[in-house]
Design an enzyme around this catalytic site. Structure first.
Site, PDB file in Angstrom:
ATOM      1  N   LYS A  13       0.812  -1.214   0.000  1.00 15.53           N
ATOM      2  CA  LYS A  13       0.000   0.000   0.000  1.00 15.53           C
ATOM      3  C   LYS A  13       0.846   1.266   0.000  1.00 15.53           C
ATOM      4  O   LYS A  13       0.452   2.265  -0.597  1.00 15.53           O
ATOM      5  CB  LYS A  13      -1.053   0.002   1.110  1.00 15.53           C
ATOM      6  CG  LYS A  13      -0.560  -0.042   2.522  1.00 15.53           C
ATOM      7  CD  LYS A  13      -1.764  -0.066   3.446  1.00 15.53           C
ATOM      8  CE  LYS A  13      -1.430  -0.339   4.897  1.00 15.53           C
ATOM      9  NZ  LYS A  13      -0.070  -0.560   5.310  1.00 15.53           N
ATOM     10  N   ARG A  88      -6.120   2.656  11.235  1.00 17.44           N
ATOM     11  CA  ARG A  88      -5.765   1.260  11.494  1.00 17.44           C
ATOM     12  C   ARG A  88      -6.683   0.641  12.530  1.00 17.44           C
ATOM     13  O   ARG A  88      -6.537  -0.549  12.842  1.00 17.44           O
ATOM     14  CB  ARG A  88      -4.330   1.188  11.984  1.00 17.44           C
ATOM     15  CG  ARG A  88      -3.309   0.947  10.884  1.00 17.44           C
ATOM     16  CD  ARG A  88      -1.975   0.719  11.522  1.00 17.44           C
ATOM     17  NE  ARG A  88      -1.040   0.011  10.709  1.00 17.44           N
ATOM     18  CZ  ARG A  88      -0.132   0.586   9.921  1.00 17.44           C
ATOM     19  NH1 ARG A  88      -0.105   1.886   9.799  1.00 17.44           N
ATOM     20  NH2 ARG A  88       0.730  -0.152   9.274  1.00 17.44           N
ATOM     21  N   ARG A 127      11.740  -6.852   2.129  1.00 15.60           N
ATOM     22  CA  ARG A 127      11.446  -5.421   1.948  1.00 15.60           C
ATOM     23  C   ARG A 127      12.604  -4.553   2.436  1.00 15.60           C
ATOM     24  O   ARG A 127      13.193  -4.797   3.486  1.00 15.60           O
ATOM     25  CB  ARG A 127      10.166  -5.076   2.701  1.00 15.60           C
ATOM     26  CG  ARG A 127       9.782  -3.618   2.511  1.00 15.60           C
ATOM     27  CD  ARG A 127       8.320  -3.421   2.622  1.00 15.60           C
ATOM     28  NE  ARG A 127       7.891  -3.261   3.996  1.00 15.60           N
ATOM     29  CZ  ARG A 127       6.703  -2.772   4.328  1.00 15.60           C
ATOM     30  NH1 ARG A 127       5.838  -2.437   3.393  1.00 15.60           N
ATOM     31  NH2 ARG A 127       6.372  -2.658   5.590  1.00 15.60           N
ATOM     32  N   ARG A 160      13.727  -2.170   7.788  1.00 14.27           N
ATOM     33  CA  ARG A 160      13.138  -1.558   8.986  1.00 14.27           C
ATOM     34  C   ARG A 160      13.090  -2.555  10.128  1.00 14.27           C
ATOM     35  O   ARG A 160      12.837  -3.737   9.926  1.00 14.27           O
ATOM     36  CB  ARG A 160      11.716  -1.073   8.676  1.00 14.27           C
ATOM     37  CG  ARG A 160      11.671   0.330   8.142  1.00 14.27           C
ATOM     38  CD  ARG A 160      10.354   0.666   7.508  1.00 14.27           C
ATOM     39  NE  ARG A 160       9.189   0.116   8.197  1.00 14.27           N
ATOM     40  CZ  ARG A 160       7.937   0.313   7.781  1.00 14.27           C
ATOM     41  NH1 ARG A 160       7.696   1.017   6.710  1.00 14.27           N
ATOM     42  NH2 ARG A 160       6.927  -0.216   8.434  1.00 14.27           N
ATOM     43  N   ARG A 171       2.837  -8.191  13.742  1.00 16.59           N
ATOM     44  CA  ARG A 171       2.150  -7.147  12.960  1.00 16.59           C
ATOM     45  C   ARG A 171       0.952  -7.732  12.220  1.00 16.59           C
ATOM     46  O   ARG A 171      -0.093  -7.094  12.109  1.00 16.59           O
ATOM     47  CB  ARG A 171       3.110  -6.507  11.959  1.00 16.59           C
ATOM     48  CG  ARG A 171       4.170  -5.656  12.624  1.00 16.59           C
ATOM     49  CD  ARG A 171       5.084  -5.016  11.605  1.00 16.59           C
ATOM     50  NE  ARG A 171       4.449  -3.917  10.904  1.00 16.59           N
ATOM     51  CZ  ARG A 171       4.926  -3.375   9.789  1.00 16.59           C
ATOM     52  NH1 ARG A 171       6.007  -3.852   9.230  1.00 16.59           N
ATOM     53  NH2 ARG A 171       4.318  -2.358   9.237  1.00 16.59           N
TER      54      ARG A 171
HETATM   55  P1  AMP Z   1       3.596   1.668   8.396  1.00 12.53           P
HETATM   56  O1  AMP Z   1       4.752   2.445   7.895  1.00 12.53           O
HETATM   57  O2  AMP Z   1       2.279   2.240   7.941  1.00 12.53           O
HETATM   58  O3  AMP Z   1       3.703   0.191   8.126  1.00 12.53           O
HETATM   59  O4  AMP Z   1       3.594   1.849  10.005  1.00 12.53           O
HETATM   60  C1  AMP Z   1       4.654   1.369  10.790  1.00 12.53           C
HETATM   61  C2  AMP Z   1       4.211   1.280  12.240  1.00 12.53           C
HETATM   62  O5  AMP Z   1       3.818   2.583  12.682  1.00 12.53           O
HETATM   63  C3  AMP Z   1       2.995   0.398  12.493  1.00 12.53           C
HETATM   64  O6  AMP Z   1       3.335  -0.970  12.637  1.00 12.53           O
HETATM   65  C4  AMP Z   1       2.485   0.993  13.814  1.00 12.53           C
HETATM   66  O7  AMP Z   1       3.266   0.595  14.905  1.00 12.53           O
HETATM   67  C5  AMP Z   1       2.726   2.493  13.600  1.00 12.53           C
HETATM   68  N1  AMP Z   1       1.550   3.143  12.984  1.00 12.53           N
HETATM   69  C6  AMP Z   1       1.493   3.747  11.763  1.00 12.53           C
HETATM   70  N2  AMP Z   1       0.277   4.252  11.512  1.00 12.53           N
HETATM   71  C7  AMP Z   1      -0.477   3.963  12.604  1.00 12.53           C
HETATM   72  C8  AMP Z   1      -1.823   4.190  12.977  1.00 12.53           C
HETATM   73  N3  AMP Z   1      -2.684   4.807  12.138  1.00 12.53           N
HETATM   74  N4  AMP Z   1      -2.231   3.769  14.187  1.00 12.53           N
HETATM   75  C9  AMP Z   1      -1.395   3.142  15.027  1.00 12.53           C
HETATM   76  N5  AMP Z   1      -0.124   2.865  14.745  1.00 12.53           N
HETATM   77  C10 AMP Z   1       0.350   3.268  13.550  1.00 12.53           C
END
Ligand code: AMP
Length: 214
Positions: A13, A88, A127, A160, A171
């Site tokens: 995404k 989320r 990734r 990461r 996750r």
């Molecule tokens: P992402 O880059 O979108 O995969 O986000 C990485 C991490 O950031 C996630 O695994 C969560 O720990 C945190 N995170 C990002 N967006 C949110 C959200 N909307 N609500 C809660 N945690 C978030």
């Protein structure tokens, strides 16, 4: 146009959101990127968020919601935005909908990039993410032109912390429990569309564009 990108971690995404934002001339808003920026700059928010992110957990809604509402209130969001990684949880979606309804606005599309769990586990191990612009690659399926270097901005790529195998399983569990219910939430509000995320990146992108009406 206001678009939400849904999908498991590793469904692609982020990559699709960046492409879509470029195509439509809209800002790409990733709460994950905002948290990572705060971690890099060692802010108080960054320190709090890091503890959850490193374990593969969600950052609590009270640290996330206001951050997002402030961001979408900025001038560059006037014509819309692509949300990547928000909402989320159902409460996050409800808060956003309420804020939009107060301005007589609404989300136009929630685009789900559907990918089975077994593909996700395979993808996330490979990734790599740009340390500067956040673009993501895969060492096999979407390799950068030069190994370890971002095609877009030339910065180094890293794995990461939360893409490491021990974190991926947790996750995915969090995704199924907390985030997947958003599919029904947006089906009920009539904005849900779905694409097959096991296609190539270009095919996924074309499928998304084909679903968006002007
Ligand atoms: P992402 O880059 O979108 O995969 O986000 C990485 C991490 O950031 C996630 O695994 C969560 O720990 C945190 N995170 C990002 N967006 C949110 C959200 N909307 N609500 C809660 N945690 C978030």
């Amino acid at each position: 146009m206001k678009i939400i990108m849904l999908g498991a971690p590793g469904a692609g995404k982020g990559t699709q959101a960046i492409r879509l934002a470029e195509e439509l001339g809209l800002p790409h808003i990733s709460t994950g990127d905002i948290f990572r920026y705060n971690i890099k700059n060692n802010t108080e928010l960054g320190q709090k968020a890091k503890a959850y992110m490193d374990k593969g957990q969600l950052v609590p809604d009270e640290l996330t919601v206001d951050l997002l509402l402030d961001r979408v209130a900025k001038e560059d969001c006037e014509n819309g935005y692509i949300l990547d990684g928000y909402p989320r949880t159902i409460p996050q979606a409800e808060v956003l909908d309420k804020a939009l309804a107060e301005k007589n606005e609404k989300i136009d599309y929630a685009v789900n990039i559907a990918v089975p769990d077994e593909n996700i586990i395979n993808r996330m191990g490979g990734r790599r993410t740009c340390t500067n612009c956040g673009e993501t690659y895969h060492i096999v399926y979407n390799a950068p032109k030069v190994e370890g270097i971002c095609d877009r901005c030339g910065a180094p790529l890293i794995q990461r912390e939360d893409d490491k195998p021990e974190t991926v399983a947790s996750r995915l569990n969090v995704y199924h429990e907390m985030t997947e219910p958003l599919e029904n939430y947006y089906k009920e509000s009539g904005v849900y569309v779905e694409v097959d995320g096991t296609q190539t990146m270009d095919e996924v992108f074309a499928s998304i564009l084909a679903l968006l009406k002007d």
